[in-house]
Design a protein around this motif. Structure first.
Motif, PDB file in Angstrom:
ATOM      1  N   THR A   1       1.239  -1.168  -0.574  1.00  0.00           N
ATOM      2  CA  THR A   1       0.098  -0.169   0.163  1.00  0.00           C
ATOM      3  C   THR A   1       1.127   1.535  -0.146  1.00  0.00           C
ATOM      4  N   ILE A   2       0.418   2.530  -0.607  1.00  0.00           N
ATOM      5  CA  ILE A   2       0.993   3.569  -1.038  1.00  0.00           C
ATOM      6  C   ILE A   2       0.426   4.646  -0.248  1.00  0.00           C
ATOM      7  N   TYR A   3       0.534   5.386   0.451  1.00  0.00           N
ATOM      8  CA  TYR A   3      -0.444   6.593   0.937  1.00  0.00           C
ATOM      9  C   TYR A   3       0.351   7.846   0.866  1.00  0.00           C
ATOM     10  N   GLY A   4      -0.043   8.446  -0.184  1.00  0.00           N
ATOM     11  CA  GLY A   4       0.088  10.519  -0.658  1.00  0.00           C
ATOM     12  C   GLY A   4      -0.110  10.023  -1.926  1.00  0.00           C
ATOM     13  N   VAL A   5      -0.551  11.281  -2.428  1.00  0.00           N
ATOM     14  CA  VAL A   5      -1.546  12.154  -3.612  1.00  0.00           C
ATOM     15  C   VAL A   5       0.148  12.351  -3.829  1.00  0.00           C
ATOM     16  N   LEU A   6      -0.877  12.213  -5.149  1.00  0.00           N
ATOM     17  CA  LEU A   6       0.356  12.088  -6.689  1.00  0.00           C
ATOM     18  C   LEU A   6       1.014  13.878  -6.653  1.00  0.00           C
ATOM     19  N   ARG A   7       0.092  14.768  -5.824  1.00  0.00           N
ATOM     20  CA  ARG A   7       0.796  16.077  -5.856  1.00  0.00           C
ATOM     21  C   ARG A   7       1.651  16.457  -4.200  1.00  0.00           C
ATOM     22  N   SER A   8       2.713  15.026  -4.515  1.00  0.00           N
ATOM     23  CA  SER A   8       3.518  15.155  -3.404  1.00  0.00           C
ATOM     24  C   SER A   8       4.811  14.298  -3.554  1.00  0.00           C
ATOM     25  N   ARG A   9       5.609  13.957  -2.917  1.00  0.00           N
ATOM     26  CA  ARG A   9       6.780  12.831  -3.324  1.00  0.00           C
ATOM     27  C   ARG A   9       6.507  11.873  -3.870  1.00  0.00           C
ATOM     28  N   ALA A  10       5.000  11.391  -2.892  1.00  0.00           N
ATOM     29  CA  ALA A  10       3.996   9.670  -3.917  1.00  0.00           C
ATOM     30  C   ALA A  10       4.969   9.733  -5.410  1.00  0.00           C
ATOM     31  N   THR A  11       5.027  10.792  -6.090  1.00  0.00           N
ATOM     32  CA  THR A  11       5.213  10.339  -7.300  1.00  0.00           C
ATOM     33  C   THR A  11       6.512   9.427  -6.958  1.00  0.00           C
ATOM     34  N   ARG A  12       7.298   9.422  -6.281  1.00  0.00           N
ATOM     35  CA  ARG A  12       8.417   8.974  -6.847  1.00  0.00           C
ATOM     36  C   ARG A  12       8.705   6.621  -6.562  1.00  0.00           C
ATOM     37  N   PRO A  13       7.775   6.490  -5.751  1.00  0.00           N
ATOM     38  CA  PRO A  13       7.464   5.192  -5.974  1.00  0.00           C
ATOM     39  C   PRO A  13       6.061   5.137  -6.559  1.00  0.00           C
ATOM     40  N   LEU A  14       5.769   5.639  -7.014  1.00  0.00           N
ATOM     41  CA  LEU A  14       3.867   5.588  -7.771  1.00  0.00           C
ATOM     42  C   LEU A  14       4.621   5.535  -8.733  1.00  0.00           C
ATOM     43  N   TRP A  15       6.221   6.128  -9.952  1.00  0.00           N
ATOM     44  CA  TRP A  15       6.113   5.143 -11.240  1.00  0.00           C
ATOM     45  C   TRP A  15       6.971   4.697 -11.120  1.00  0.00           C
ATOM     46  N   LEU A  16       8.118   4.412 -10.554  1.00  0.00           N
ATOM     47  CA  LEU A  16       8.469   2.905 -10.227  1.00  0.00           C
ATOM     48  C   LEU A  16       7.320   1.580 -10.461  1.00  0.00           C
ATOM     49  N   LEU A  17       6.284   2.036  -9.608  1.00  0.00           N
ATOM     50  CA  LEU A  17       5.245   0.924  -9.776  1.00  0.00           C
ATOM     51  C   LEU A  17       4.548   0.176 -10.953  1.00  0.00           C
ATOM     52  N   ALA A  18       4.650   2.230 -11.603  1.00  0.00           N
ATOM     53  CA  ALA A  18       4.003   1.960 -12.855  1.00  0.00           C
ATOM     54  C   ALA A  18       4.851   1.203 -14.128  1.00  0.00           C
ATOM     55  N   GLU A  19       6.246   1.677 -13.837  1.00  0.00           N
ATOM     56  CA  GLU A  19       7.333   1.132 -15.096  1.00  0.00           C
ATOM     57  C   GLU A  19       7.361  -0.863 -14.063  1.00  0.00           C
TER      58      GLU A  19
END
Length: 219
Positions: free
Chosen positions: A3-21
Motif C-alpha cells: 500500500t502507498i499513501y499519498g496524493v500525486l501532488r507530493s513526493r509520492a510520485t517517486r514510488p508511484l512511477w517506479l510501480l507503474a514502470e
C-alpha cells in the motif's frame, strides 16, 4: 498487501512511477497534505496528514508512506529503492556495485538537487519569479545547484543513464528530484545533457500517464 499513501501532488510520485514502470499491483490510498486544507480536522475533511488514522501509521505527518506486510517506510527515496529491489525487475540494481551507485544517486538527489529545486518551483508557482525577491531566491537556488548539476552533466555526457547503461530506479529518483528545477529554462541551456536526459525520462509512458493523473488532482 503493498500500500502507498499519498496524493500525486507530493513526493509520492517517486514510488508511484517506479510501480507503474514495474507493473506491480498495489493499493493506493490518497492522503492530502494538511496544509492544503482550510480545516484538516473538520468532520468532512478528506483523509489528510493530520487525520488520526494516518498519524497512527506515520507520526511524522508526511507523505508518502509505504506499508508492505509488517514493513513501514516513510521516506520517498528509501521507499522507491526498496520497491525496485523487491518488485522492479531490471529497474533494480543487479549487484552490490550497482546498489551502492543507486544509493549514492538517491542521496545525491535528495541532498543536492531536491531542496534548491523546491525553491525554484514554488517561486514560479507563486508568480514571483519576475519580482526582485523571487529572482534573488531563484539565483541562490541556481548557485546551489551549480556543482551537483555540473557533476550530473559530465556523467550524462558519457552515459545515457545513471547506472548500468539502462533505465533504472536511479533515473527515477534523480529525475523526480530534478523536476522541481526544470521550470527555470536557463538551466536547460547551461546543462544540455542533463535536461535532454530528463526529457527522455519524462517521455516514458508510465511517467506521462502518472503526470496526467497528477495534473487532474485538485491544486
Amino acid at each position: 498487501m503493498l500500500t502507498i499513501y499519498g496524493v500525486l501532488r507530493s513526493r509520492a510520485t517517486r514510488p508511484l512511477w517506479l510501480l507503474a514502470e514495474a507493473g506491480t499491483a498495489f493499493t493506493h490510498i490518497p492522503v492530502i497534505q494538511s496544509y492544503r486544507l482550510a480545516n484538516p480536522a473538520a468532520a468532512d475533511a478528506p483523509l489528510n496528514t493530520l487525520s488520526p488514522e494516518f498519524l497512527a501509521i506515520s507520526p511524522q505527518s508526511a507523505v508518502p508512506v509505504m506499508v508492505d506486510g509488517d514493513l513501514v517506510l516513510t521516506e520517498s527515496l528509501a521507499i522507491t529503492l526498496y520497491l525496485a529491489r523487491q518488485y522492479g525487475g531490471d529497474l533494480a540494481p543487479r549487484d552490490a556495485a550497482e546498489l551502492a551507485q543507486a544509493e549514492q544517486w538517491a542521496l545525491f538527489g535528495g541532498i543536492s538537487i531536491d531542496l534548491p529545486g523546491i525553491d525554484i518551483i514554488y517561486t514560479y508557482a507563486d508568480g514571483l519569479a519576475d519580482t526582485p525577491d523571487g529572482a534573488a531566491k531563484i539565483a541562490a537556488a541556481v548557485d546551489r545547484l551549480s556543482r551537483p548539476l555540473a557533476r550530473l552533466e559530465a556523467h550524462l555526457g558519457q552515459h545515457d543513464h545513471l547506472i548500468g547503461n539502462r533505465f533504472t530506479v536511479a533515473d527515477i529518483m534523480v529525475a523526480e528530484c530534478l523536476r522541481y528545477s526544470q521550470a527555470h529554462k536557463p538551466l536547460h541551456t547551461a546543462y544540455p545533457n542533463t535536461f535532454a536526459w530528463l526529457t527522455r525520462c519524462q517521455s516514458r509512458p508510465a511517467f506521462v500517464d502518472m503526470m496526467t493523473r497528477r495534473n487532474a488532482e485538485p491544486v
